[in-house]
Design a protein around this motif. Sequence first.
Motif, PDB file in Angstrom:
ATOM      1  N   GLN A 120       0.824  -1.211   0.000  1.00 19.06           N
ATOM      2  CA  GLN A 120       0.000   0.000   0.000  1.00 19.06           C
ATOM      3  C   GLN A 120       0.863   1.268   0.000  1.00 19.06           C
ATOM      4  O   GLN A 120       0.548   2.245  -0.680  1.00 19.06           O
ATOM      5  N   MET A 132      -9.798  -8.501   2.115  1.00 15.99           N
ATOM      6  CA  MET A 132     -10.431  -8.116   3.372  1.00 15.99           C
ATOM      7  C   MET A 132      -9.387  -7.633   4.362  1.00 15.99           C
ATOM      8  O   MET A 132      -9.575  -6.614   5.038  1.00 15.99           O
ATOM      9  N   THR A 192      -6.562  -6.284   3.641  1.00 13.00           N
ATOM     10  CA  THR A 192      -6.083  -4.979   3.174  1.00 13.00           C
ATOM     11  C   THR A 192      -6.993  -3.854   3.655  1.00 13.00           C
ATOM     12  O   THR A 192      -6.520  -2.805   4.119  1.00 13.00           O
ATOM     13  N   ASP A 193      -8.308  -4.048   3.544  1.00 12.31           N
ATOM     14  CA  ASP A 193      -9.260  -3.037   4.000  1.00 12.31           C
ATOM     15  C   ASP A 193      -9.148  -2.816   5.511  1.00 12.31           C
ATOM     16  O   ASP A 193      -9.175  -1.674   5.980  1.00 12.31           O
ATOM     17  N   TRP A 213      -5.488  -1.122   6.118  1.00 13.48           N
ATOM     18  CA  TRP A 213      -5.222   0.196   5.539  1.00 13.48           C
ATOM     19  C   TRP A 213      -6.297   1.236   5.877  1.00 13.48           C
ATOM     20  O   TRP A 213      -5.986   2.419   6.047  1.00 13.48           O
ATOM     21  N   GLN A 214      -7.539   0.803   5.997  1.00 13.42           N
ATOM     22  CA  GLN A 214      -8.623   1.758   6.242  1.00 13.42           C
ATOM     23  C   GLN A 214      -8.965   1.935   7.724  1.00 13.42           C
ATOM     24  O   GLN A 214      -9.517   2.976   8.100  1.00 13.42           O
TER      25      GLN A 214
END
Length: 371
Positions: free
Chosen positions: A64, A80, A82-83, A86-87
């Motif tokens: 990312q 999933m 990653t979300d 990162w979020q």
Amino acid sequence: MSQLHNSKQKTFSQSDQGIAQKRSVFSIIFIILIFAVVISVILSVSIGQVSIPFHQSFQILIQQITGGEFGSLDGISDGMYTDIIWQIRFPRVLLAMVMGAGLALCGTVMQASVQNPLADPYILGISSGAALGATFSIMLGFSVGGLLGDLGVASWAFIGALGAAALVLGLASIGGKTSSVKLVLAGTVINALCNAFSNFIIYFAKNSDGIRSVSFWTMGSLASAEWSTLPLISAVVIAAIAFFLFQSRVMNTMLMGEETAITLGVNLNFYRRLYMILSSVVTGILVSTCGIIGFVGLIVPHIVRSVVGSDHKRLIPTSILFGSLFMIWTDIFARTIVPNGELPVGIVTSLLGAPVFMYMLIKKSYGFGGR
């Protein structure tokens, strides 16, 4: 004469060795802290209600940050993860780092400015002023735009924090010179006054949902962390760090007292007021973003001072790193100790900070301003 000359040379040699040894110890501690912060960031995004393997968290962060230069991730679970990282988790970890660094920096500066080992970022009534602003917004339903945008509670908390700090500085300036004793006493008065007004609003508003919101806000939380909240708070804290890193000489002089400062040509009254204003702005923004998180600015400088000494050239950068590390792990504890939920991080910092501070008071392993 030759014996006296040899004795002086030996003394100077031992002194140089002592200084070199202190610098070497500081360098080792500094490198260890940087390494610990980096590892803690990766561990922090891996730990939570959904457990993610360490190597996968590291891979997602690299992918990312570099924009996919090191390959892409495949699979539903990877998407999933990653979300989640990162979020949700990574912005929260960054906010914890900035919050810890800012509070530790302000605590170090204020303890030097008022020459009081019990000083912390909330000594100027900043916490009670922010609580009054937040209570005013939550209980009476006001919101305001401006410097922080249309953020409602955060905006009013920031206004309350700065207002309280301005009142304290104004009260302490009455009669001419601003002394450390007058600042502490003025902070105590404004603290009591703001708390009284907050309780007054709560008592007459009679809003049970609002009371719960006020209580949760005053406990402090990093749950509101988003990418959009990071630029302003990060810019303010980084600017404050850059400024205070070059103020070690003045802060060392503050520990020596008024007479020494006058002899060295340092205007303590000017610098004390400047440091208080800057610390108030930084703390006001931190409090308006995350609520009241106590004990970080109080105990972190004490712990670091007992290890690296009271020279602010070493104390400030070490406190910044240790404050970030402390907040990262405090947040991990806050969001994992309760199954399917999280504790307000302010509760955790108080539960961890109070016993540490009591131990340090009982131990009396060093004096304020000394090693």
